[in-house]
Enzyme design. Structure first.
Site, PDB file in Angstrom:
ATOM      1  N   SER A   7       0.730  -1.270   0.095  1.00  0.00           N
ATOM      2  CA  SER A   7       0.059   0.081   0.010  1.00  0.00           C
ATOM      3  C   SER A   7       0.758   1.373  -0.187  1.00  0.00           C
ATOM      4  O   SER A   7       1.665   1.383   0.926  1.00  0.00           O
ATOM      5  CB  SER A   7      -0.888  -0.059   1.087  1.00  0.00           C
ATOM      6  OG  SER A   7      -1.452   1.362   1.447  1.00  0.00           O
ATOM      7  N   HIS A  32      -0.920  -1.746  -4.001  1.00  0.00           N
ATOM      8  CA  HIS A  32      -2.058  -1.716  -3.451  1.00  0.00           C
ATOM      9  C   HIS A  32      -2.412  -0.023  -3.370  1.00  0.00           C
ATOM     10  O   HIS A  32      -1.827   0.715  -2.816  1.00  0.00           O
ATOM     11  CB  HIS A  32      -2.127  -2.200  -2.187  1.00  0.00           C
ATOM     12  CG  HIS A  32      -3.604  -2.183  -1.413  1.00  0.00           C
ATOM     13  ND1 HIS A  32      -4.590  -3.134  -1.757  1.00  0.00           N
ATOM     14  CD2 HIS A  32      -3.902  -1.278  -0.703  1.00  0.00           C
ATOM     15  CE1 HIS A  32      -5.610  -2.801  -1.060  1.00  0.00           C
ATOM     16  NE2 HIS A  32      -5.310  -1.647  -0.205  1.00  0.00           N
ATOM     17  N   ASP A  34      -5.152   2.799  -2.362  1.00  0.00           N
ATOM     18  CA  ASP A  34      -6.201   3.451  -1.722  1.00  0.00           C
ATOM     19  C   ASP A  34      -6.837   4.509  -1.886  1.00  0.00           C
ATOM     20  O   ASP A  34      -6.304   5.606  -1.767  1.00  0.00           O
ATOM     21  CB  ASP A  34      -6.006   3.254  -0.210  1.00  0.00           C
ATOM     22  CG  ASP A  34      -5.523   1.987   0.335  1.00  0.00           C
ATOM     23  OD1 ASP A  34      -6.164   0.938   0.324  1.00  0.00           O
ATOM     24  OD2 ASP A  34      -4.253   1.857   0.852  1.00  0.00           O
ATOM     25  N   MET A  36      -9.760   7.027  -1.559  1.00  0.00           N
ATOM     26  CA  MET A  36     -10.932   7.318  -0.424  1.00  0.00           C
ATOM     27  C   MET A  36     -11.490   8.761  -0.925  1.00  0.00           C
ATOM     28  O   MET A  36     -10.909   9.717  -1.448  1.00  0.00           O
ATOM     29  CB  MET A  36     -10.069   7.792   0.790  1.00  0.00           C
ATOM     30  CG  MET A  36      -9.373   6.574   1.308  1.00  0.00           C
ATOM     31  SD  MET A  36      -8.566   6.982   2.860  1.00  0.00           S
ATOM     32  CE  MET A  36      -7.626   5.328   3.143  1.00  0.00           C
ATOM     33  N   HIS A  65      -7.995  -0.406  -4.460  1.00  0.00           N
ATOM     34  CA  HIS A  65      -9.029  -0.516  -3.312  1.00  0.00           C
ATOM     35  C   HIS A  65      -9.819   0.663  -3.143  1.00  0.00           C
ATOM     36  O   HIS A  65      -9.503   1.789  -2.430  1.00  0.00           O
ATOM     37  CB  HIS A  65      -8.276  -0.760  -1.993  1.00  0.00           C
ATOM     38  CG  HIS A  65      -9.286  -0.857  -0.801  1.00  0.00           C
ATOM     39  ND1 HIS A  65      -8.574  -1.010   0.613  1.00  0.00           N
ATOM     40  CD2 HIS A  65     -10.443  -1.141  -0.547  1.00  0.00           C
ATOM     41  CE1 HIS A  65      -9.568  -1.095   1.589  1.00  0.00           C
ATOM     42  NE2 HIS A  65     -10.716  -1.277   0.919  1.00  0.00           N
ATOM     43  N   MET A  67     -12.464   3.021  -1.565  1.00  0.00           N
ATOM     44  CA  MET A  67     -13.276   3.192  -0.362  1.00  0.00           C
ATOM     45  C   MET A  67     -14.017   4.619  -0.729  1.00  0.00           C
ATOM     46  O   MET A  67     -14.034   5.612  -0.327  1.00  0.00           O
ATOM     47  CB  MET A  67     -12.341   3.685   1.042  1.00  0.00           C
ATOM     48  CG  MET A  67     -11.806   2.149   1.408  1.00  0.00           C
ATOM     49  SD  MET A  67     -10.321   2.575   2.137  1.00  0.00           S
ATOM     50  CE  MET A  67      -9.053   2.251   0.798  1.00  0.00           C
ATOM     51  N   MET A 136     -11.125  -6.078   5.875  1.00  0.00           N
ATOM     52  CA  MET A 136     -10.405  -4.672   6.833  1.00  0.00           C
ATOM     53  C   MET A 136      -9.909  -5.256   8.071  1.00  0.00           C
ATOM     54  O   MET A 136     -11.096  -5.711   8.917  1.00  0.00           O
ATOM     55  CB  MET A 136     -11.367  -3.809   6.628  1.00  0.00           C
ATOM     56  CG  MET A 136     -11.592  -3.191   5.323  1.00  0.00           C
ATOM     57  SD  MET A 136      -9.973  -2.485   4.645  1.00  0.00           S
ATOM     58  CE  MET A 136      -9.159  -1.457   5.887  1.00  0.00           C
ATOM     59  N   ASP A 174      -6.229  -6.468   5.072  1.00  0.00           N
ATOM     60  CA  ASP A 174      -5.608  -5.281   4.930  1.00  0.00           C
ATOM     61  C   ASP A 174      -5.847  -4.247   6.176  1.00  0.00           C
ATOM     62  O   ASP A 174      -6.820  -3.972   6.628  1.00  0.00           O
ATOM     63  CB  ASP A 174      -6.549  -4.564   3.912  1.00  0.00           C
ATOM     64  CG  ASP A 174      -5.975  -3.137   3.474  1.00  0.00           C
ATOM     65  OD1 ASP A 174      -5.287  -2.411   3.948  1.00  0.00           O
ATOM     66  OD2 ASP A 174      -6.711  -2.532   2.585  1.00  0.00           O
ATOM     67  N   GLY A 196       1.248  -1.391   4.185  1.00  0.00           N
ATOM     68  CA  GLY A 196       1.767  -0.019   4.095  1.00  0.00           C
ATOM     69  C   GLY A 196       2.803   0.504   4.903  1.00  0.00           C
ATOM     70  O   GLY A 196       4.035   0.268   4.676  1.00  0.00           O
TER      71      GLY A 196
HETATM   72  C1  DX5 Z   1      -6.778   1.720   5.244  1.00  0.00           C
HETATM   73  C2  DX5 Z   1      -6.245   1.120   3.683  1.00  0.00           C
HETATM   74  C3  DX5 Z   1      -4.945   0.301   3.816  1.00  0.00           C
HETATM   75  C4  DX5 Z   1      -3.663   0.935   4.647  1.00  0.00           C
HETATM   76  C5  DX5 Z   1      -2.790  -0.104   4.977  1.00  0.00           C
HETATM   77  O1  DX5 Z   1      -7.948   2.234   5.017  1.00  0.00           O
HETATM   78  O2  DX5 Z   1      -7.040   0.246   3.328  1.00  0.00           O
HETATM   79  O3  DX5 Z   1      -4.549  -0.167   2.685  1.00  0.00           O
HETATM   80  O4  DX5 Z   1      -3.092   1.791   3.698  1.00  0.00           O
HETATM   81  O5  DX5 Z   1      -1.810   0.488   5.819  1.00  0.00           O
HETATM   82  P1  DX5 Z   1      -1.144   0.049   7.046  1.00  0.00           P
HETATM   83  O6  DX5 Z   1      -0.452  -1.171   6.610  1.00  0.00           O
HETATM   84  O7  DX5 Z   1      -0.448   1.137   7.414  1.00  0.00           O
HETATM   85  O8  DX5 Z   1      -2.157  -0.355   7.941  1.00  0.00           O
HETATM   86 ZN    ZN Z   2      -6.388  -0.860   1.195  1.00  0.00          ZN
END
Ligand code: DX5
Ligand code: ZN
Length: 220
Positions: A7, A32, A34, A36, A65, A67, A136, A174, A196
């Site tokens: 991520s 990956h 994200d 948002m 991904h 969101m 999640m 994740d 991440g």
């Molecule tokens: C959170 C994301 C994750 C996040 C993971 O909403 O979906 O992909 O970036 O990051 P870490 O590994 O830092 O939890």
């Molecule tokens: Zn994610």
């Protein structure tokens, strides 16, 4: 070997090309990304220009991904921007079956994600149609949060459902994944691990990825 999706949410965006090159040269399998929207989750990340920039440098598949609310509106655009895997949230898609079909019709693999409070049993009627289920293990919106311990049991329950329904779906976990929980998650049946901040906070990110995949056993 554990399959890692890196991520980039917490990478250094000022050095994006260098971060991408690091992932390209590592034993990680996917990028990956994200997305948002500040509506479905209380944070805004990045959109199409960044996905395109990653696509132009990445030598590995892009696992995107979402969101976001109204994911259906943008499925084509995510394909055009370079997504190979597109995951939507169960909680954000009132017509999930149609959304999954649309993702596949665009030539992408389709994933469905569950928030920590959403039971795996709700996937019973769709599990045969999806390529991936993202569990999640933190509340979505931010990197760097603490792993929710209930996820181990959830992975096992999902594995049972997948076997019962003879689904080919991969199990992805994740949020808060690191060297302290990855082996137990794999044991429970997880196939792909999103990581991440544990990577980007490390002194040596590439070596950390090797440790996560199981290529290197040196713990630093
Ligand atoms: C959170 C994301 C994750 C996040 C993971 O909403 O979906 O992909 O970036 O990051 P870490 O590994 O830092 O939890
Ligand atoms: Zn994610």
């Amino acid at each position: 070997m554990n399959r890692i999706a890196v991520s980039i949410l917490n990478c250094n965006f000022g050095e994006l090309n260098r971060e991408i090159a690091m992932v390209n040269g590592s034993s990680a399998e996917w990028f990956h990304l994200d997305i948002m929207d500040g509506v479905f989750v209380p944070n805004i990340s990045f959109g199409f220009p960044v996905i395109q920039a990653v696509r132009s440098q990445a030598a590995k598949p892009l696992d995107v991904h979402l969101m976001i609310a109204s994911a259906d509106r943008y499925i084509k655009e995510f394909r055009q921007a370079g997504a190979d895997w597109l995951t939507v949230h169960y909680e954000a898609c009132p017509h999930l079956h149609r959304t999954v079909q649309n993702i596949r019709q665009e030539g992408m693999k389709a994933g469905v994600s569950l928030n920590p409070h959403t039971p795996v049993s709700l996937l019973e009627e769709i599990i045969g149609e999806v390529d991936l289920v993202l569990l999640m293990s933190v509340n979505p919106g931010f990197g760097g949060q603490a792993f929710i311990e209930n996820t181990y049991e959830k992975v096992s329950r999902l594995k049972e459902l997948i076997e019962k329904k003879s689904s080919g779906a991969l199990i992805q976990v994740d949020g808060g994944v690191d060297l302290s929980n990855i082996a137990r998650l794999a044991q429970a049946g997880a196939d792909v691990f999103v990581v991440g901040s544990f990577i980007f906070r490390a002194e040596n990110p590439m070596q950390t990825i090797d440790q996560l995949t199981g290529q290197s056993t040196i713990i630093r």
